[in-house]
Design a protein around this motif. Sequence first.
Motif, short mmCIF file in Angstrom:
data_model
loop_
_atom_site.label_atom_id
_atom_site.label_comp_id
_atom_site.label_asym_id
_atom_site.label_seq_id
_atom_site.Cartn_x
_atom_site.Cartn_y
_atom_site.Cartn_z
N HIS A 60 0.86 -1.06 0.13
CA HIS A 60 -0.09 0.00 -0.21
C HIS A 60 0.87 1.15 0.01
N HIS A 61 0.30 2.48 -0.60
CA HIS A 61 1.00 3.72 -0.76
C HIS A 61 0.07 4.50 0.11
N GLN A 62 0.07 4.78 1.42
CA GLN A 62 -1.08 5.44 2.01
C GLN A 62 -0.64 6.95 2.23
N PRO A 63 -1.58 8.03 2.09
CA PRO A 63 -1.41 9.27 2.62
C PRO A 63 -0.97 9.15 4.16
N LEU A 64 -0.52 10.48 4.84
CA LEU A 64 -0.09 10.54 6.11
C LEU A 64 -1.40 10.56 6.76
N ARG A 70 -9.68 -9.81 -8.57
CA ARG A 70 -10.79 -9.50 -7.75
C ARG A 70 -10.28 -9.10 -6.36
N ALA A 71 -10.65 -7.92 -6.01
CA ALA A 71 -10.66 -7.55 -4.47
C ALA A 71 -11.63 -7.43 -3.76
N THR A 72 -11.81 -7.95 -2.38
CA THR A 72 -13.15 -7.65 -1.72
C THR A 72 -12.43 -7.29 -0.19
N GLY A 73 -13.41 -6.54 0.72
CA GLY A 73 -13.34 -5.66 1.66
C GLY A 73 -13.92 -6.60 2.67
N LEU A 74 -14.03 -5.61 3.86
CA LEU A 74 -14.78 -6.25 5.07
C LEU A 74 -16.14 -6.61 4.69
N PHE A 75 -16.72 -7.74 5.14
CA PHE A 75 -17.87 -8.18 4.84
C PHE A 75 -18.33 -8.76 3.29
N GLN A 92 -8.35 3.32 1.97
CA GLN A 92 -7.47 3.61 3.12
C GLN A 92 -7.48 3.07 4.49
N LEU A 93 -8.63 2.59 4.41
CA LEU A 93 -8.78 1.78 5.88
C LEU A 93 -9.67 0.30 5.72
N ASP A 94 -9.32 -0.51 5.52
CA ASP A 94 -10.08 -1.74 5.12
C ASP A 94 -9.19 -2.87 5.45
N TRP A 95 -9.78 -3.86 5.31
CA TRP A 95 -9.30 -5.49 5.68
C TRP A 95 -9.98 -6.44 4.67
N GLY A 96 -9.19 -7.11 3.71
CA GLY A 96 -9.70 -7.93 2.84
C GLY A 96 -8.80 -8.75 2.26
N PHE A 118 -4.26 -5.44 4.66
CA PHE A 118 -4.81 -4.61 5.93
C PHE A 118 -4.44 -3.10 5.48
N ALA A 119 -5.23 -2.42 5.27
CA ALA A 119 -4.91 -0.92 4.74
C ALA A 119 -5.24 -0.21 6.15
N LEU A 120 -4.38 0.65 6.45
CA LEU A 120 -4.06 1.45 7.85
C LEU A 120 -3.55 2.81 7.29
N PRO A 121 -4.04 4.12 7.58
CA PRO A 121 -3.26 5.24 7.25
C PRO A 121 -2.13 5.29 8.10
#
Length: 327
Positions: A184-188, A218-223, A256-260, A280-283
């Motif tokens: 991931h390349h997340q903003p601050l 194919r990418a899936t996130g929470l739920f 930016q904030l997800d889990w999948g 796991f995406a986390l800023p």
Amino acid sequence: MRKLYVLFLSLFLVTAAAPAHAADNGSWSVYPAASRIAARPYFYLSADPGQTIDDKVVVTNKTGRPLTFRLYAADAYNTARDGGFAVRTVAEKQRGVGVWAKPAKTRVTVPAHGKVTVPFTLSVPEGAEPGDHPGALVALDERIDKGDGAVALGVQRAVAARIYLRVGGPTVPAIAVEDVRVSHHQPLVPGLGDSGATISYTLRNTGNVTLNPKVELRATGLFGRTLLARELARIPGELLPGQRVRLSEPWRGSPQLDWGDVKLTASAKDTRESASASFFALPWLVAVVVLVALMVGGGVWVRLRVRAGGGWSRPAAEPHIDAAPRP
């Protein structure tokens, strides 16, 4: 300063609108001699183990002066950079077509604006593995074009006519997707700046025939929410037997904030395989806040533990016993 000469061998394997769809670099071209029926874009050959094939290759000179080439056969492979079709250089070890195909002349001089037809034989050895054995016949200009400056780059050019050889026997198409990763390349600060990710994976031909693969992402996130679903375009047009290619795919606007999970499915004729990886995406700012909270919480827990126990206990010192003096 002494000049450093670096040798580059560029093999032009593209199809051009020259006779018989020749491989062409603008100065010379190489292509199969026309059959009795029609011109051929490439050499499409079939043989059983122990069989010998006779054919002819044409080298055309488009310049106003004679050109001399080294003519040799080479094995083909997929480049690591993008999976393109490439062939071994004359200095590399050959194992298939590069050993089995022998041109009648290893050096040929082609007159200005002329062409030369060279016979060659391709002898498939007994015990050769069935399936596809791609290669090429290469016309190499052994002259080195020297550049200028302190560091001069020498360029050696070649053009090759592809050979697609199939050896008789059972054919096994098989593809695999390996080592899927998501970076991931997340903003601050969440919501400020563009987010993105890079999905990398290895595409591998585990069978014995050339494949024309397709890859679905194919990418899936929470739920189980679908975040991304598309067919990838930046994949090799041909994946040769036994070859593997490391590829990557940008994912712009990734959460930016997800889990999948990310799932890649590769398919070709009579073969289909999938592989996946979790993400796991986390800023960065959120990650720092969580880390500080954990550190503060850990410090509070330690202090409460000390107070509840009346302080840290120290182990009792061993008693010191003086030896009685000898009488």
